[in-house]
Design a protein around this motif. Structure first.
Motif, mmCIF file in Angstrom:
data_model
loop_
_atom_site.group_PDB
_atom_site.id
_atom_site.type_symbol
_atom_site.label_atom_id
_atom_site.label_comp_id
_atom_site.label_asym_id
_atom_site.label_seq_id
_atom_site.Cartn_x
_atom_site.Cartn_y
_atom_site.Cartn_z
ATOM 1 N N THR A 40 -45.754 2.688 19.711
ATOM 2 C CA THR A 40 -47.079 2.930 20.284
ATOM 3 C C THR A 40 -47.031 4.294 20.954
ATOM 4 O OG1 THR A 40 -47.143 0.603 20.816
ATOM 5 C CG2 THR A 40 -48.833 1.997 21.843
ATOM 6 N N PRO A 41 -47.871 5.233 20.556
ATOM 7 C CA PRO A 41 -47.788 6.559 21.180
ATOM 8 C C PRO A 41 -48.117 6.495 22.667
ATOM 9 C CG PRO A 41 -49.634 6.427 19.640
ATOM 10 C CD PRO A 41 -48.938 5.125 19.582
ATOM 11 N N ALA A 42 -47.253 7.094 23.505
ATOM 12 C CA ALA A 42 -47.485 7.079 24.948
ATOM 13 C C ALA A 42 -47.980 8.461 25.369
ATOM 14 C CB ALA A 42 -46.198 6.747 25.679
ATOM 15 N N GLY A 43 -48.753 8.533 26.411
ATOM 16 C CA GLY A 43 -49.185 9.824 26.923
ATOM 17 C C GLY A 43 -48.033 10.513 27.622
ATOM 18 N N SER A 44 -48.219 11.788 27.998
ATOM 19 C CA SER A 44 -47.157 12.474 28.726
ATOM 20 C C SER A 44 -47.798 13.339 29.807
ATOM 21 C CB SER A 44 -46.345 13.338 27.761
ATOM 22 O OG SER A 44 -47.190 14.245 27.099
ATOM 23 N N LEU A 45 -46.979 13.799 30.743
ATOM 24 C CA LEU A 45 -47.505 14.637 31.819
ATOM 25 C C LEU A 45 -47.341 16.113 31.466
ATOM 26 C CD1 LEU A 45 -46.225 12.830 35.040
ATOM 27 C CD2 LEU A 45 -48.538 12.874 34.112
ATOM 28 N N HIS A 46 -48.295 16.912 31.900
ATOM 29 C CA HIS A 46 -48.209 18.360 31.712
ATOM 30 C C HIS A 46 -47.040 18.882 32.551
ATOM 31 C CE1 HIS A 46 -49.378 22.564 31.847
ATOM 32 N NE2 HIS A 46 -50.278 22.317 30.909
ATOM 33 N N PRO A 47 -46.274 19.881 32.014
ATOM 34 C CA PRO A 47 -45.129 20.390 32.786
ATOM 35 C C PRO A 47 -45.507 20.857 34.195
ATOM 36 C CG PRO A 47 -45.596 21.776 30.860
ATOM 37 C CD PRO A 47 -46.361 20.503 30.691
ATOM 38 N N LEU A 48 -46.731 21.377 34.352
ATOM 39 C CA LEU A 48 -47.157 21.789 35.700
ATOM 40 C C LEU A 48 -47.362 20.570 36.598
ATOM 41 C CD1 LEU A 48 -49.745 24.639 35.024
ATOM 42 C CD2 LEU A 48 -47.528 24.850 36.186
ATOM 43 N N SER A 49 -47.871 19.474 36.023
ATOM 44 C CA SER A 49 -48.062 18.255 36.817
ATOM 45 C C SER A 49 -46.712 17.692 37.259
ATOM 46 C CB SER A 49 -48.794 17.180 36.015
ATOM 47 O OG SER A 49 -50.002 17.671 35.531
ATOM 48 N N ILE A 50 -45.748 17.735 36.351
ATOM 49 C CA ILE A 50 -44.418 17.218 36.698
ATOM 50 C C ILE A 50 -43.825 18.044 37.843
ATOM 51 C CG2 ILE A 50 -42.076 16.790 35.849
ATOM 52 C CD1 ILE A 50 -43.272 16.545 33.030
ATOM 53 N N THR A 51 -43.947 19.369 37.720
ATOM 54 C CA THR A 51 -43.381 20.250 38.746
ATOM 55 C C THR A 51 -44.093 20.067 40.086
ATOM 56 O OG1 THR A 51 -42.870 21.792 36.969
ATOM 57 C CG2 THR A 51 -42.731 22.647 39.201
ATOM 58 N N HIS A 52 -45.422 19.992 40.048
ATOM 59 C CA HIS A 52 -46.189 19.714 41.270
ATOM 60 C C HIS A 52 -45.727 18.423 41.929
ATOM 61 C CE1 HIS A 52 -49.859 22.415 40.736
ATOM 62 N NE2 HIS A 52 -49.509 22.523 41.991
ATOM 63 N N PHE A 90 -46.899 20.976 22.025
ATOM 64 C CA PHE A 90 -46.074 21.554 23.088
ATOM 65 C C PHE A 90 -46.011 20.587 24.282
ATOM 66 C CE2 PHE A 90 -46.353 23.918 27.131
ATOM 67 C CZ PHE A 90 -45.102 24.520 27.135
ATOM 68 N N LEU A 91 -47.171 20.078 24.653
ATOM 69 C CA LEU A 91 -47.260 19.294 25.892
ATOM 70 C C LEU A 91 -46.527 17.965 25.842
ATOM 71 C CD1 LEU A 91 -50.968 19.968 26.892
ATOM 72 C CD2 LEU A 91 -48.894 21.012 27.815
ATOM 73 N N GLU A 92 -46.425 17.374 24.615
ATOM 74 C CA GLU A 92 -45.829 16.041 24.584
ATOM 75 C C GLU A 92 -44.300 16.068 24.615
ATOM 76 O OE1 GLU A 92 -47.648 14.294 21.160
ATOM 77 O OE2 GLU A 92 -46.426 15.419 19.743
ATOM 78 N N GLN A 93 -43.727 17.268 24.765
ATOM 79 C CA GLN A 93 -42.258 17.362 24.762
ATOM 80 C C GLN A 93 -41.615 17.096 26.114
ATOM 81 O OE1 GLN A 93 -40.762 21.020 22.932
ATOM 82 N NE2 GLN A 93 -42.837 21.344 22.243
ATOM 83 N N PHE A 94 -42.424 16.964 27.177
ATOM 84 C CA PHE A 94 -41.823 16.925 28.510
ATOM 85 C C PHE A 94 -41.625 15.517 28.996
ATOM 86 C CE2 PHE A 94 -43.872 20.896 27.789
ATOM 87 C CZ PHE A 94 -42.835 21.768 28.106
ATOM 88 N N PRO A 95 -40.373 15.149 29.287
ATOM 89 C CA PRO A 95 -40.095 13.793 29.735
ATOM 90 C C PRO A 95 -40.765 13.539 31.080
ATOM 91 C CG PRO A 95 -38.157 15.187 30.006
ATOM 92 C CD PRO A 95 -39.189 16.010 29.292
#
Ligand code: DAH
Length: 337
Positions: free
Chosen positions: A99-111, A331-336
């Motif tokens: 099931t495809p899961a969403g991911s967080l933007h790298p800026l959101s993760i860093t924030h 690009f965006l879906e690569q960030f754990p």
């Protein structure tokens, strides 16, 4: 003779395509009925020399089995019962379709990570508007009237005032004006971080963009010292980059702090690395406290401001700031998370 007929029927069976009920019935009549071609072969067994009979019998039986299997497969398929899905329903060891899961933007993760660290250090969170007036963005922060940052080159002016009772409006060039807004409505002690988006009228390249993100920090109380500022910043870089992080603090200049410093971290390995600036900071200038009616004889404080995009680029090893704003999902879906 018989051998060749067996082979040719085997070929027919292998390529036969059964796509309707009628074709299934024709197949049954041709190969599996009493008057079918396979049964006809068995009837000729009498003419086979005794020493070959066993071998021939085996071949004919194999042919019959092949025809029966083909018939059964086609029949189940036509009935809509696909043998695969039938098995999948019964076999709990078959892995589920992902099931495809969403991911967080790298800026959101860093924030998120920056905020978590400052929560632990006792900071609350505050924010302010992206559309600012000149007073909050510049004047109250002790920028002299002719400071180069007020120049059209750096700042997006939204409204140039034409009346004395009206202030210029700008897209805020930093998050420092939120310090002023916070101190206008909160009496010290105050200890807060202020994350947000900022804008500068810069040409777009891999290294600079017309918008980026900062996290501002402010601590105002009695007896706040430079030592406390540096202690907080060192704790921050250790929590962000690990206890082995190599850092340095050097003198700098900002209109709103005195003295002012910048902090660098060593990025890369011993030989090929370099110092990278990650934040500016300092002791809040008495003029700033006066602009918000706080007595600088009674209160002192420190402030800092860091670039979130820079920190995100560093931690993910990216070299083009524009990728943060293009919203390319590949690009965006690569960030754990
Ligand atoms: N506002 C500064 C900038 O945008 C960053 C900064 C420096 C913020 C020193 C501070 C500070 O609060 O004390 O470059």
């Amino acid at each position: 003779m018989l051998n060749e007929r067996i082979l040719s029927i085997q070929n027919e069976l292998q390529i036969a395509e059964i796509e309707s009920e009628e074709m299934l019935e024709t197949f049954r009549l041709t190969y599996l009925s009493k008057n079918g071609v396979i049964q006809a072969l068995f009837k000729e067994m009498g003419s086979v020399p005794p020493e070959s009979r066993a071998e021939m019998g085996q071949k004919m039986n194999a042919l019959k089995t092949l025809a029966q299997e083909k018939f059964q497969q086609a029949k189940s398929k036509l009935e809509g019962v696909q043998s695969d899905s039938f098995r999948a329903a019964d076999d709990i060891s078959i892995p589920a379709d992902p099931t495809p899961a969403g991911s967080l933007h790298p800026l959101s993760i860093t924030h998120r990570d920056i905020k978590q660290i400052f929560y632990r250090l006792g900071f609350t969170i505050a924010d302010g508007p992206e559309l600012e007036d000149d007073f909050h963005n510049f004047t109250a922060l002790n920028f002299p009237p002719d400071h180069p940052a007020r120049d059209m080159q750096d700042t997006f002016f939204v409204r140039k005032s034409e009346r004395p009772d009206e202030d210029d409006l700008v897209l805020r060039t930093h998050t420092s004006p939120v310090q002023i807004r916070l101190l206008q409505k909160t009496k010290p002690p105050v200890r807060a971080i202020m994350p947000g988006r900022v804008f500068r009228n810069e040409s777009v390249t891999a290294k600079s963009y017309f918008q980026f993100h900062q996290v501002e920090g402010l601590y105002i109380d009695r007896h706040v010292t430079m030592a406390a500022l540096i202690d907080t910043l060192v704790k921050f870089v250790k929590m962000m980059y690990g206890n082995d992080v190599k850092y340095q603090v050097r003198p700098s200049f900002f209109p709103f702090t005195e003295p002012s410093i910048e902090m660098d971290i060593w990025w890369g390995d011993k030989n090929s690395g370099k110092w990278l600036e990650i934040l500016g900071a300092g002791m809040v200038d008495p003029n700033v406290l006066q602009a918000v009616n706080i007595d600088p004889e009674e209160f002192s404080g420190y402030a800092f401001g860091m670039g979130v995009d820079r920190i995100a680029l560093l931690r993910y090893g990216m070299d083009d700031i524009r990728t943060l704003y293009e919203n390319d999902i590949r690009f965006l879906e690569q960030f754990p998370l």
